[in-house]
Design a protein around this motif. Structure first.
Motif, PDB file in Angstrom:
ATOM      1  N   SER A 127     -76.296 -73.449 -73.780  1.00 45.10           N
ATOM      2  CA  SER A 127     -75.411 -72.416 -73.225  1.00 45.10           C
ATOM      3  C   SER A 127     -74.746 -71.613 -74.329  1.00 45.10           C
ATOM      4  O   SER A 127     -74.663 -70.371 -74.272  1.00 45.10           O
ATOM      5  N   ALA A 128     -74.305 -72.313 -75.375  1.00 44.98           N
ATOM      6  CA  ALA A 128     -73.654 -71.618 -76.490  1.00 44.98           C
ATOM      7  C   ALA A 128     -74.649 -70.735 -77.229  1.00 44.98           C
ATOM      8  O   ALA A 128     -74.337 -69.592 -77.618  1.00 44.98           O
ATOM      9  N   LEU A 129     -75.869 -71.236 -77.427  1.00 50.38           N
ATOM     10  CA  LEU A 129     -76.893 -70.437 -78.094  1.00 50.38           C
ATOM     11  C   LEU A 129     -77.249 -69.201 -77.284  1.00 50.38           C
ATOM     12  O   LEU A 129     -77.434 -68.099 -77.834  1.00 50.38           O
ATOM     13  N   ARG A 130     -77.350 -69.380 -75.939  1.00 47.59           N
ATOM     14  CA  ARG A 130     -77.661 -68.249 -75.068  1.00 47.59           C
ATOM     15  C   ARG A 130     -76.538 -67.209 -75.123  1.00 47.59           C
ATOM     16  O   ARG A 130     -76.782 -65.997 -75.230  1.00 47.59           O
ATOM     17  N   SER A 131     -75.308 -67.655 -75.065  1.00 48.63           N
ATOM     18  CA  SER A 131     -74.157 -66.732 -75.118  1.00 48.63           C
ATOM     19  C   SER A 131     -74.117 -65.983 -76.444  1.00 48.63           C
ATOM     20  O   SER A 131     -73.859 -64.768 -76.493  1.00 48.63           O
ATOM     21  N   ALA A 132     -74.385 -66.700 -77.528  1.00 47.77           N
ATOM     22  CA  ALA A 132     -74.383 -66.050 -78.835  1.00 47.77           C
ATOM     23  C   ALA A 132     -75.497 -65.011 -78.936  1.00 47.77           C
ATOM     24  O   ALA A 132     -75.313 -63.920 -79.499  1.00 47.77           O
ATOM     25  N   ALA A 133     -76.665 -65.341 -78.373  1.00 48.11           N
ATOM     26  CA  ALA A 133     -77.777 -64.386 -78.401  1.00 48.11           C
ATOM     27  C   ALA A 133     -77.422 -63.118 -77.635  1.00 48.11           C
ATOM     28  O   ALA A 133     -77.717 -62.000 -78.071  1.00 48.11           O
ATOM     29  N   TRP A 134     -76.795 -63.282 -76.465  1.00 47.58           N
ATOM     30  CA  TRP A 134     -76.405 -62.105 -75.689  1.00 47.58           C
ATOM     31  C   TRP A 134     -75.321 -61.303 -76.406  1.00 47.58           C
ATOM     32  O   TRP A 134     -75.322 -60.066 -76.379  1.00 47.58           O
ATOM     33  N   ALA A 135     -74.394 -61.976 -77.062  1.00 51.33           N
ATOM     34  CA  ALA A 135     -73.340 -61.257 -77.788  1.00 51.33           C
ATOM     35  C   ALA A 135     -73.941 -60.425 -78.921  1.00 51.33           C
ATOM     36  O   ALA A 135     -73.573 -59.256 -79.129  1.00 51.33           O
ATOM     37  N   ARG A 136     -74.870 -61.048 -79.659  1.00 49.95           N
ATOM     38  CA  ARG A 136     -75.534 -60.287 -80.722  1.00 49.95           C
ATOM     39  C   ARG A 136     -76.322 -59.127 -80.155  1.00 49.95           C
ATOM     40  O   ARG A 136     -76.338 -58.024 -80.709  1.00 49.95           O
ATOM     41  N   HIS A 137     -76.985 -59.348 -79.042  1.00 56.75           N
ATOM     42  CA  HIS A 137     -77.799 -58.308 -78.415  1.00 56.75           C
ATOM     43  C   HIS A 137     -76.933 -57.130 -77.973  1.00 56.75           C
ATOM     44  O   HIS A 137     -77.282 -55.960 -78.211  1.00 56.75           O
ATOM     45  N   ARG A 138     -75.803 -57.453 -77.305  1.00 55.70           N
ATOM     46  CA  ARG A 138     -74.923 -56.366 -76.852  1.00 55.70           C
ATOM     47  C   ARG A 138     -74.357 -55.591 -78.044  1.00 55.70           C
ATOM     48  O   ARG A 138     -74.259 -54.358 -78.003  1.00 55.70           O
ATOM     49  N   GLY A 139     -73.993 -56.304 -79.104  1.00 50.64           N
ATOM     50  CA  GLY A 139     -73.503 -55.615 -80.300  1.00 50.64           C
ATOM     51  C   GLY A 139     -74.558 -54.723 -80.916  1.00 50.64           C
ATOM     52  O   GLY A 139     -74.278 -53.596 -81.358  1.00 50.64           O
ATOM     53  N   LEU A 140     -75.802 -55.214 -80.936  1.00 53.81           N
ATOM     54  CA  LEU A 140     -76.893 -54.427 -81.507  1.00 53.81           C
ATOM     55  C   LEU A 140     -77.170 -53.191 -80.659  1.00 53.81           C
ATOM     56  O   LEU A 140     -77.356 -52.081 -81.196  1.00 53.81           O
ATOM     57  N   LEU A 141     -77.194 -53.355 -79.327  1.00 55.00           N
ATOM     58  CA  LEU A 141     -77.406 -52.207 -78.449  1.00 55.00           C
ATOM     59  C   LEU A 141     -76.289 -51.180 -78.606  1.00 55.00           C
ATOM     60  O   LEU A 141     -76.542 -49.964 -78.587  1.00 55.00           O
ATOM     61  N   HIS A 142     -75.065 -51.680 -78.753  1.00 53.57           N
ATOM     62  CA  HIS A 142     -73.932 -50.767 -78.948  1.00 53.57           C
ATOM     63  C   HIS A 142     -74.117 -49.950 -80.229  1.00 53.57           C
ATOM     64  O   HIS A 142     -73.915 -48.721 -80.254  1.00 53.57           O
ATOM     65  N   ASP A 143     -74.504 -50.633 -81.297  1.00 50.70           N
ATOM     66  CA  ASP A 143     -74.682 -49.935 -82.568  1.00 50.70           C
ATOM     67  C   ASP A 143     -75.875 -48.980 -82.517  1.00 50.70           C
ATOM     68  O   ASP A 143     -75.849 -47.902 -83.139  1.00 50.70           O
ATOM     69  N   LEU A 144     -76.932 -49.352 -81.782  1.00 54.52           N
ATOM     70  CA  LEU A 144     -78.060 -48.445 -81.605  1.00 54.52           C
ATOM     71  C   LEU A 144     -77.651 -47.176 -80.871  1.00 54.52           C
ATOM     72  O   LEU A 144     -78.047 -46.064 -81.245  1.00 54.52           O
ATOM     73  N   GLU A 145     -76.845 -47.328 -79.829  1.00 52.12           N
ATOM     74  CA  GLU A 145     -76.386 -46.160 -79.086  1.00 52.12           C
ATOM     75  C   GLU A 145     -75.470 -45.294 -79.946  1.00 52.12           C
ATOM     76  O   GLU A 145     -75.524 -44.060 -79.882  1.00 52.12           O
ATOM     77  N   ALA A 146     -74.618 -45.957 -80.741  1.00 54.70           N
ATOM     78  CA  ALA A 146     -73.748 -45.194 -81.639  1.00 54.70           C
ATOM     79  C   ALA A 146     -74.581 -44.421 -82.665  1.00 54.70           C
ATOM     80  O   ALA A 146     -74.267 -43.269 -83.001  1.00 54.70           O
ATOM     81  N   TRP A 147     -75.642 -45.064 -83.162  1.00 54.33           N
ATOM     82  CA  TRP A 147     -76.513 -44.378 -84.119  1.00 54.33           C
ATOM     83  C   TRP A 147     -77.193 -43.178 -83.476  1.00 54.33           C
ATOM     84  O   TRP A 147     -77.256 -42.090 -84.068  1.00 54.33           O
ATOM     85  N   LYS A 148     -77.686 -43.353 -82.236  1.00 55.56           N
ATOM     86  CA  LYS A 148     -78.314 -42.238 -81.524  1.00 55.56           C
ATOM     87  C   LYS A 148     -77.311 -41.128 -81.275  1.00 55.56           C
ATOM     88  O   LYS A 148     -77.645 -39.928 -81.371  1.00 55.56           O
ATOM     89  N   ALA A 149     -76.064 -41.489 -80.982  1.00 55.42           N
ATOM     90  CA  ALA A 149     -75.028 -40.480 -80.766  1.00 55.42           C
ATOM     91  C   ALA A 149     -74.762 -39.701 -82.053  1.00 55.42           C
ATOM     92  O   ALA A 149     -74.556 -38.479 -82.030  1.00 55.42           O
ATOM     93  N   GLY A 150     -74.791 -40.409 -83.189  1.00 61.85           N
ATOM     94  CA  GLY A 150     -74.620 -39.723 -84.471  1.00 61.85           C
ATOM     95  C   GLY A 150     -75.747 -38.748 -84.745  1.00 61.85           C
ATOM     96  O   GLY A 150     -75.516 -37.655 -85.274  1.00 61.85           O
ATOM     97  N   TRP A 151     -76.964 -39.145 -84.370  1.00 60.04           N
ATOM     98  CA  TRP A 151     -78.101 -38.247 -84.545  1.00 60.04           C
ATOM     99  C   TRP A 151     -77.955 -37.019 -83.652  1.00 60.04           C
ATOM    100  O   TRP A 151     -78.140 -35.879 -84.091  1.00 60.04           O
TER     101      TRP A 151
END
Length: 484
Positions: A127-151
């Motif tokens: 459960s902890a590993l799954r939660s950590a994976a989702w947290a990293r994923h959401r952070g990565l998606l957020h940063d990807l969207e921010a990068w696209k917004a910068g472009w």
């Protein structure tokens, strides 16, 4: 392990920074050519006006000035667009760095998820590993969207800037300000040796420095660069320094030092403002020995003969075009070495300047047998121990402008002891000493630039061959005494 996110997508590819920068440089070249075309047309009519008088000439002159102004307006609007494209290229460079970091994070996430998918759900920490994976994923998606917004923002800013530049707004900046901004915007993107030298030359001049031209690919890679020290649009006096053989864009700092020396010496003479220009705007001939600081007297005539007059002739035409585009100021053109021959060609062709100074000249240009052929008040500094000046009249570059028969005013130089046969490098020092701070020749040149009477010395009566023979006789006597 179930319930894991899908790997994040890679960020989309970006336009190539070098491609965008190259397009901006071509655009800048077109803008400069537009302004130059107007300057050349007006300059041609002005030169024709020396012999063409009357109502028709006045009408042509008025129309040529109007066309010059229109060309400047069009060029200035384009230059603002160049700055916008260069800023977009800089944004792409920053986005490219961020993209590389994001790609690494996506790779890491993909690897981690591929490992986790094989782990059983019965693990105590699943459960902890799954939660950590989702947290990293959401952070990565957020940063990807921010990068696209910068472009998207970078593209929107470029589109808005280009739309504004097409409306020909009224700029408070001068044409030279806009040229400086455009060239500096592209200079930031350039990592060539010429770019590094240019950045150093700009720092040498401090805040009051303008980059009027920079193209490291010009002249088959030798490069073109023009730096103004002091505002050329407001200065009372303007000096243009034209360098000689072996000069390419990587030498701008050395040429800039000569220009700064003129400005400094002029400032000590008058409170009126003097600006100077280091002009590497033509394809100067080169020789390997000279480029490495080695000057052998016995090779000098061959070096000059190999260089010939063609580069000076073509460079003179470039110098005429450059001076046509200068603000309406009091202008002195200072040519050194082969640059003196180049400047003399420009003067003979009707260069728009007020005075001409020839330093260490190997010849006054073919076809110019008298100072009156140069169409400008002309001063000359030629050290009798400068072997480059011995070539005048003997090589393909024209007569010696320091000779009395030429009719120019000769400026003083500092006395030095004759170099010995094993001190050939001292000839280079003599040849490069004319604009050294504190020298008699620099002080005289500064007086010419600001319109004051300079110190003068008698013109030569000896030929270059005679001066060379005098030196050799003196060295023969010295060697004989040393042997004894």
């Amino acid at each position: 392990m179930t319930g894991l996110p899908s790997p994040a997508p890679f960020p989309p590819p970006l336009p190539s920074v070098p491609v965008v920068a190259a397009a901006a440089r071509v655009w800048l070249g077109a803008c400069a050519a537009c302004a130059s075309a107007g300057d050349r047309a007006n300059g041609a009519i002005r030169r024709a006006g020396q012999e063409w008088q009357g109502p028709a000439a006045a009408a042509a002159s008025g129309r040529s000035r109007a066309l010059q102004a229109e060309a400047r307006v069009t060029s200035d609007a384009g230059l603002t667009g160049v700055v916008a494209v260069a800023q977009f290229a800089r944004a792409l460079r920053r986005l490219g760095v961020s993209r590389s970091a994001l790609r690494s994070r996506v790779d890491d996430e993909t690897t981690t998820l591929a490992h986790l998918v094989h782990e059983p759900d019965t693990r105590p920490d699943a459960s902890a590993l799954r939660s950590a994976a989702w947290a990293r994923h959401r952070g990565l998606l957020h940063d990807l969207e921010a990068w696209k917004a910068g472009w998207r923002q970078a593209e929107e800013e470029l589109a808005a800037a280009l739309a504004a530049s097409t409306t020909h707004p009224q700029h408070s900046a001068t044409h030279h300000d806009l040229l400086d901004a455009a060239h500096r915007a592209l200079l930031v993107l350039d990592d060539s040796p010429a770019a590094d030298a240019t950045r150093r030359a700009l720092r040498d001049g401090g805040a009051e420095t303008w980059l009027l031209d920079f193209d490291p690919a010009a002249f088959d890679g030798d490069g073109r660069v023009v730096v103004a020290y002091g505002d050329p649009t407001t200065a009372d006096h303007l000096a243009v320094v034209v360098p000689g053989m072996t000069t390419d864009a990587t030498a701008i700092r050395e040429v800039g030092a000569m220009a700064l020396a003129v400005t400094g010496a002029a400032a000590s003479r008058t409170p009126r403002q003097t600006a100077s220009v280091a002009w590497i705007g033509y394809d100067a001939p080169a020789d390997g020995d000279l480029a490495r600081g080695r000057l052998r007297v016995r090779d000098l005539s061959d070096v000059i003969r190999a260089a010939g007059d063609r580069a000076a002739d073509e460079g003179g035409a470039e110098l005429v075009r450059f001076t046509d585009g200068l603000p309406d100021r009091d202008v002195t053109v200072i040519g050194h070495s082969y640059g003196a021959t180049t400047a003399a060609h420009a003067a003979a062709d009707g260069m728009d300047a007020d005075r001409l100074v020839l330093l260490g000249s190997p010849g006054a240009a073919t076809g110019a047998d008298n100072a009156s052929d140069l169409r400008l008040p002309t001063w000359v500094a030629a050290h009798d121990l400068d072997p480059v000046t011995w070539v005048g009249g003997a090589g393909p570059l024209g007569v010696d402008p320091a000779h009395a028969d030429f009719g120019a005013v000769r400026l003083p130089t500092n006395p030095v002891d004759p170099p010995h046969l094993d001190q050939a490098e001292r000839f280079v020092d003599i040849h490069t000493s004319y604009l050294v701070p504190g020298s008699a020749s620099l002080e005289a040149v500064a007086a010419v630039v600001v319109g004051s009477p300079p110190a003068t010395v008698p013109a030569r009566t000896a030929t270059g061959a005679g001066l060379a023979a005098d030196w050799l006789r003196g060295q023969a006597a010295y060697e004989l005494m040393s042997w004894r």
